[in-house]
Design a protein around this motif. Structure first.
Motif, PDB file in Angstrom:
ATOM      1  N   GLY A  46       0.821  -1.215   0.000  1.00 48.23           N
ATOM      2  CA  GLY A  46       0.000   0.000   0.000  1.00 48.23           C
ATOM      3  C   GLY A  46       0.851   1.260   0.000  1.00 48.23           C
ATOM      4  O   GLY A  46       0.486   2.271  -0.621  1.00 48.23           O
ATOM      5  N   ARG A  47       1.971   1.206   0.684  1.00 49.80           N
ATOM      6  CA  ARG A  47       2.885   2.359   0.684  1.00 49.80           C
ATOM      7  C   ARG A  47       3.475   2.583  -0.702  1.00 49.80           C
ATOM      8  O   ARG A  47       3.565   3.716  -1.174  1.00 49.80           O
ATOM      9  CB  ARG A  47       3.991   2.147   1.715  1.00 49.80           C
ATOM     10  N   VAL A  48       3.873   1.494  -1.362  1.00 56.84           N
ATOM     11  CA  VAL A  48       4.396   1.607  -2.730  1.00 56.84           C
ATOM     12  C   VAL A  48       3.311   2.187  -3.633  1.00 56.84           C
ATOM     13  O   VAL A  48       3.560   3.107  -4.417  1.00 56.84           O
ATOM     14  CB  VAL A  48       4.872   0.237  -3.270  1.00 56.84           C
ATOM     15  N   ARG A  49       2.098   1.676  -3.489  1.00 56.57           N
ATOM     16  CA  ARG A  49       0.992   2.148  -4.318  1.00 56.57           C
ATOM     17  C   ARG A  49       0.722   3.632  -4.078  1.00 56.57           C
ATOM     18  O   ARG A  49       0.452   4.390  -5.013  1.00 56.57           O
ATOM     19  CB  ARG A  49      -0.270   1.335  -4.047  1.00 56.57           C
ATOM     20  N   GLU A  77       0.401  -3.586 -10.354  1.00 56.43           N
ATOM     21  CA  GLU A  77       1.193  -4.674  -9.771  1.00 56.43           C
ATOM     22  C   GLU A  77       1.010  -4.718  -8.249  1.00 56.43           C
ATOM     23  O   GLU A  77       0.919  -5.804  -7.657  1.00 56.43           O
ATOM     24  CB  GLU A  77       2.663  -4.503 -10.141  1.00 56.43           C
ATOM     25  N   CYS A  78       0.949  -3.547  -7.625  1.00 52.67           N
ATOM     26  CA  CYS A  78       0.696  -3.483  -6.175  1.00 52.67           C
ATOM     27  C   CYS A  78      -0.667  -4.078  -5.842  1.00 52.67           C
ATOM     28  O   CYS A  78      -0.811  -4.823  -4.861  1.00 52.67           O
ATOM     29  CB  CYS A  78       0.756  -2.035  -5.693  1.00 52.67           C
ATOM     30  N   ASP A  79      -1.672  -3.742  -6.651  1.00 55.64           N
ATOM     31  CA  ASP A  79      -3.016  -4.274  -6.427  1.00 55.64           C
ATOM     32  C   ASP A  79      -3.044  -5.793  -6.586  1.00 55.64           C
ATOM     33  O   ASP A  79      -3.705  -6.493  -5.819  1.00 55.64           O
ATOM     34  CB  ASP A  79      -4.013  -3.630  -7.395  1.00 55.64           C
ATOM     35  N   MET A  80      -2.313  -6.299  -7.574  1.00 56.88           N
ATOM     36  CA  MET A  80      -2.277  -7.752  -7.784  1.00 56.88           C
ATOM     37  C   MET A  80      -1.570  -8.456  -6.624  1.00 56.88           C
ATOM     38  O   MET A  80      -1.998  -9.536  -6.200  1.00 56.88           O
ATOM     39  CB  MET A  80      -1.605  -8.084  -9.114  1.00 56.88           C
ATOM     40  N   LYS A 153      10.524  -4.865  -8.967  1.00 57.68           N
ATOM     41  CA  LYS A 153      10.675  -5.366  -7.595  1.00 57.68           C
ATOM     42  C   LYS A 153       9.328  -5.880  -7.069  1.00 57.68           C
ATOM     43  O   LYS A 153       9.269  -6.917  -6.403  1.00 57.68           O
ATOM     44  CB  LYS A 153      11.224  -4.254  -6.696  1.00 57.68           C
ATOM     45  N   MET A 154       8.246  -5.181  -7.398  1.00 55.86           N
ATOM     46  CA  MET A 154       6.920  -5.630  -6.964  1.00 55.86           C
ATOM     47  C   MET A 154       6.529  -6.933  -7.667  1.00 55.86           C
ATOM     48  O   MET A 154       5.940  -7.823  -7.054  1.00 55.86           O
ATOM     49  CB  MET A 154       5.870  -4.542  -7.229  1.00 55.86           C
ATOM     50  N   THR A 155       6.865  -7.054  -8.940  1.00 58.65           N
ATOM     51  CA  THR A 155       6.589  -8.283  -9.678  1.00 58.65           C
ATOM     52  C   THR A 155       7.369  -9.449  -9.072  1.00 58.65           C
ATOM     53  O   THR A 155       6.827 -10.542  -8.880  1.00 58.65           O
ATOM     54  CB  THR A 155       6.954  -8.117 -11.169  1.00 58.65           C
ATOM     55  N   SER A 156       8.628  -9.207  -8.752  1.00 60.17           N
ATOM     56  CA  SER A 156       9.449 -10.238  -8.126  1.00 60.17           C
ATOM     57  C   SER A 156       8.894 -10.633  -6.760  1.00 60.17           C
ATOM     58  O   SER A 156       8.857 -11.814  -6.407  1.00 60.17           O
ATOM     59  CB  SER A 156      10.888  -9.756  -7.966  1.00 60.17           C
TER      60      SER A 156
END
Length: 174
Positions: A46-49, A77-80, A153-156
């Motif tokens: 959520g912070r990244v988003r 990606e954050c939501d996923m 990084k989020m995908t990883s």
């Protein structure tokens, strides 16, 4: 991962720095610890988003369409990741007739190390997103590159969290 309990101390301590109450899946607290890890991953995502939302809005107002699209992709990606975490399997609820085997020490060691690595990875994504927002304000570096690194990084992290399910799924078979 074969080792002694002393091998796990750095991992447990590393997670405890971020999650107060993390006990490394001690008996009787496994469901609570599992929930703590999930909540931290969702909170950090959520912070990244939030950072990417700020970048998206500002870049859109400034007609920076490439940056706007990249920030939108990172937000998706954050939501996923959040969706994956909320809907993933939860382990450690053992009942005598449940068909679920009790976790061995090796299973718990794998899970503790995995938790540490996932939280470390998402913390790095938060730092990248924070840097991206700073770059937007100062213009010091290439913003698009940092946004894409954050998305990667989020995908990883999403893929790595999915691997956690393999550990928990192993506990379901009896």
């Amino acid at each position: 991962m074969v080792g002694t309990p002393l091998d796990l101390i750095p991992y447990v301590r590393g997670v405890q720095l971020i999650l107060s109450g993390y006990s490394g899946y001690a008996k009787g607290k496994r469901m609570e610890v599992d929930q703590l890890v999930r909540e931290e991953i969702i909170r950090a995502g959520g912070r990244v988003r939030s950072h990417m939302q700020n970048i998206h809005d500002t870049a859109f107002r400034e007609d920076k369409l490439q940056e706007t699209r990249a920030a939108k992709q990172c937000m998706e990606e954050c939501d996923m990741l959040t969706n994956d975490v909320e809907k993933s399997v939860s382990g450690m609820e053992h009942a005598f007739f449940s068909g679920q085997r009790s976790p061995s020490n090796a299973d718990l060691k794998k899970l503790i190390k995995h938790d540490h690595d996932v939280i470390d990875m998402i913390t790095k994504a938060v730092n990248l997103a924070n840097s991206a927002e700073h770059i937007l304000a100062t213009g010091e570096e290439d913003l698009l590159t940092v946004i894409r690194q954050t998305t990667q990084k989020m995908t990883s992290c999403r893929g790595f969290f999915g691997a956690r399910n393999n550990v928990l799924n192993g506990l379901r078979k009896k």
